[in-house]
Design a protein around this motif. Structure first.
Motif, PDB file in Angstrom:
ATOM      1  N   ALA A 116      39.985  45.173  49.454  1.00  0.00           N
ATOM      2  CA  ALA A 116      39.430  45.896  48.303  1.00  0.00           C
ATOM      3  C   ALA A 116      37.995  46.310  48.615  1.00  0.00           C
ATOM      4  N   ILE A 117      37.646  47.524  48.235  1.00  0.00           N
ATOM      5  CA  ILE A 117      36.272  48.017  48.391  1.00  0.00           C
ATOM      6  C   ILE A 117      35.757  48.396  47.014  1.00  0.00           C
ATOM      7  N   THR A 118      34.612  47.830  46.637  1.00  0.00           N
ATOM      8  CA  THR A 118      34.049  48.076  45.312  1.00  0.00           C
ATOM      9  C   THR A 118      32.750  48.857  45.420  1.00  0.00           C
ATOM     10  N   CYS A 119      32.481  49.621  44.380  1.00  0.00           N
ATOM     11  CA  CYS A 119      31.216  50.326  44.212  1.00  0.00           C
ATOM     12  C   CYS A 119      30.873  50.297  42.731  1.00  0.00           C
ATOM     13  N   ASN A 120      29.672  49.843  42.407  1.00  0.00           N
ATOM     14  CA  ASN A 120      29.244  49.740  41.011  1.00  0.00           C
ATOM     15  C   ASN A 120      30.235  48.935  40.189  1.00  0.00           C
ATOM     16  N   SER A 121      30.660  47.794  40.748  1.00  0.00           N
ATOM     17  CA  SER A 121      31.549  46.848  40.059  1.00  0.00           C
ATOM     18  C   SER A 121      32.915  47.437  39.735  1.00  0.00           C
ATOM     19  N   GLN A 122      33.326  48.440  40.467  1.00  0.00           N
ATOM     20  CA  GLN A 122      34.647  49.023  40.290  1.00  0.00           C
ATOM     21  C   GLN A 122      35.373  49.046  41.626  1.00  0.00           C
ATOM     22  N   ILE A 123      36.655  48.692  41.595  1.00  0.00           N
ATOM     23  CA  ILE A 123      37.463  48.771  42.802  1.00  0.00           C
ATOM     24  C   ILE A 123      37.836  50.228  43.041  1.00  0.00           C
ATOM     25  N   GLU A 124      37.429  50.760  44.177  1.00  0.00           N
ATOM     26  CA  GLU A 124      37.688  52.167  44.474  1.00  0.00           C
ATOM     27  C   GLU A 124      38.682  52.367  45.623  1.00  0.00           C
ATOM     28  N   PHE A 125      38.904  51.328  46.410  1.00  0.00           N
ATOM     29  CA  PHE A 125      39.933  51.375  47.448  1.00  0.00           C
ATOM     30  C   PHE A 125      40.646  50.043  47.443  1.00  0.00           C
ATOM     31  N   PHE A 126      41.972  50.094  47.457  1.00  0.00           N
ATOM     32  CA  PHE A 126      42.741  48.855  47.479  1.00  0.00           C
ATOM     33  C   PHE A 126      43.968  49.038  48.348  1.00  0.00           C
ATOM     34  N   LEU A 127      44.225  48.021  49.178  1.00  0.00           N
ATOM     35  CA  LEU A 127      45.415  48.005  50.021  1.00  0.00           C
ATOM     36  C   LEU A 127      45.978  46.586  50.001  1.00  0.00           C
ATOM     37  N   GLY A 128      47.271  46.469  49.771  1.00  0.00           N
ATOM     38  CA  GLY A 128      47.913  45.164  49.726  1.00  0.00           C
ATOM     39  C   GLY A 128      48.763  45.015  48.488  1.00  0.00           C
ATOM     40  N   ASP A 129      49.136  43.762  48.185  1.00  0.00           N
ATOM     41  CA  ASP A 129      50.017  43.516  47.038  1.00  0.00           C
ATOM     42  C   ASP A 129      49.501  42.391  46.132  1.00  0.00           C
ATOM     43  N   LEU A 131      46.775  42.606  43.831  1.00  0.00           N
ATOM     44  CA  LEU A 131      45.732  43.286  43.074  1.00  0.00           C
ATOM     45  C   LEU A 131      45.066  42.352  42.075  1.00  0.00           C
ATOM     46  N   GLY A 132      45.847  41.522  41.391  1.00  0.00           N
ATOM     47  CA  GLY A 132      45.276  40.594  40.414  1.00  0.00           C
ATOM     48  C   GLY A 132      44.283  39.644  41.054  1.00  0.00           C
ATOM     49  N   ASP A 133      44.631  39.104  42.217  1.00  0.00           N
ATOM     50  CA  ASP A 133      43.714  38.210  42.932  1.00  0.00           C
ATOM     51  C   ASP A 133      42.427  38.940  43.298  1.00  0.00           C
ATOM     52  N   ALA A 134      42.560  40.198  43.736  1.00  0.00           N
ATOM     53  CA  ALA A 134      41.383  40.966  44.137  1.00  0.00           C
ATOM     54  C   ALA A 134      40.464  41.224  42.950  1.00  0.00           C
ATOM     55  N   VAL A 135      41.029  41.598  41.807  1.00  0.00           N
ATOM     56  CA  VAL A 135      40.221  41.887  40.619  1.00  0.00           C
ATOM     57  C   VAL A 135      39.448  40.642  40.195  1.00  0.00           C
ATOM     58  N   ARG A 136      40.126  39.472  40.200  1.00  0.00           N
ATOM     59  CA  ARG A 136      39.449  38.243  39.805  1.00  0.00           C
ATOM     60  C   ARG A 136      38.347  37.878  40.794  1.00  0.00           C
TER      61      ARG A 136
END
Length: 331
Positions: A116-129, A131-136
């Motif tokens: 996951a790549i974030t900018c300004n506290s937002q996920i802007e690129f995501f790869l994988g399965d 997503l919930g773990d990444a957001v947390r």
């Protein structure tokens, strides 16, 4: 961009530096509202396993994926803050491969991972399965107006003697693609079923055909000129080096090819420097023939086989998907 990777061929040696599998994918996405091509290179050898994330003129990051039964060396989740060189923006890259599952000998995970790549506290690129773990973990305030990154092309290096295979997702469906080259005959297999047979390969060492992959029509291009030349005066196709195979699907033919970085760049440089003079070739003709046909033959829709050289052209794509497969003959 077009691969500069068709350098002089040579026989592979069985050592710890030779990859078991090497995959490079290029994604079209946006980071901090900046359009960007993001290149991911997955590399696996006997002693290492890594991912290189690269954005041209912006940043490059290599992450070790090496797993170990010893807890001290076990792979752990990681993160890194990076500045985008051309703009006053910072992004943060998060990854977790601790539970990643891989297809046998593949450098690329199939499930249970995320990038996951974030900018300004937002996920802007995501790869994988996951997503919930990444957001947390990212503590992202919210997902941005998230558009799944577009996979434009994939370049893979596979190694063997006569049989080469890969698993690839074509417009939503996953398939196993196999290449078999033996006795002057080339066979293309899709999910274990022979889809194409090319005979007298010493004469038809370059060409293209339309094949079926599931419900899709795919343009298939091959170039085994290196194998023919390395095979000697007998006209065989059992010499060293690599064969080149391109699979293209979608409305727009041509390709946006990933830049060579990290282990892939080192692989091609090492093989170029150590190539045998007896099979030394000019890299440009072997490189360009398949890729130029991929651009030109889409206009006539027919089959072409030739034994002539051509000049290198850059490809571009605003749609569709291209797979470029390097099949290296091992000792």
């Amino acid at each position: 961009m077009i691969p500069s990777c068709f350098s002089n061929p040579n026989n592979l040696t069985n050592n710890s530096q030779t990859p078991q599998n090497l995959i490079t994918c290029i994604y079209q996405t946006q980071l901090c509202d900046i359009p960007i091509y993001l290149t991911l290179t997955w590399s696996k050898s006997h002693l290492s396993h890594s991912l290189t994330i690269h954005a041209s003129d912006s940043f490059s990051l290599t992450v070790s994926l090496y797993s170990s039964t010893l807890s001290f060396f076990r792979n752990r989740p990681g993160s890194k803050s990076i500045s985008l060189n051309r703009q006053n923006h910072r992004v943060k890259i998060y990854w977790d491969f601790t539970r990643a599952e891989f297809i046998h000998n593949s450098a690329e995970p199939k499930s249970s991972f995320y990038i996951a790549i974030t900018c300004n506290s937002q996920i802007e690129f995501f790869l994988g399965d996951l997503l919930g773990d990444a957001v947390r973990r990212c503590r992202a305030a919210k997902m941005c107006t998230f558009v799944e990154p577009t996979l434009l092309s994939r370049r893979e290096h596979v190694f063997g003697h006569q049989n080469y295979s890969t698993n690839v997702q074509l417009l939503g469906s996953r398939h196993e693609i196999g290449i078999v080259c033996s006795g002057g005959i080339l066979k293309v297999k899709v999910d274990g079923v022979v889809s194409l047979i090319v005979k007298r390969l010493a004469w038809k060492f370059r060409g293209n055909e339309r094949i079926k992959v599931g419900e899709l029509e795919v343009e298939f291009y091959w170039d085994v000129f290196n194998w023919v030349v390395a095979g000697g005066s007998g006209g065989g196709v059992n010499g060293g080096g690599y064969g080149v195979f391109v699979f293209q699907v979608g409305d727009d033919h041509g390709g946006v090819w990933p830049e060579m970085v990290g282990p892939e760049k080192r692989l091609m440089k090492r093989k170029s420097l150590s190539s045998s003079p007896s099979i030394s070739l000019s890299p440009t003709p072997s490189c360009s023939s398949v890729l130029q046909w991929a651009e030109e033959s889409s206009s006539d829709g027919g089959r072409s086989s030739c034994c002539s050289s051509s000049t290198t052209r850059s490809g571009g794509s605003s749609g569709g998907f291209s797979l470029l497969l390097y099949a290296w003959k091992s000792d």
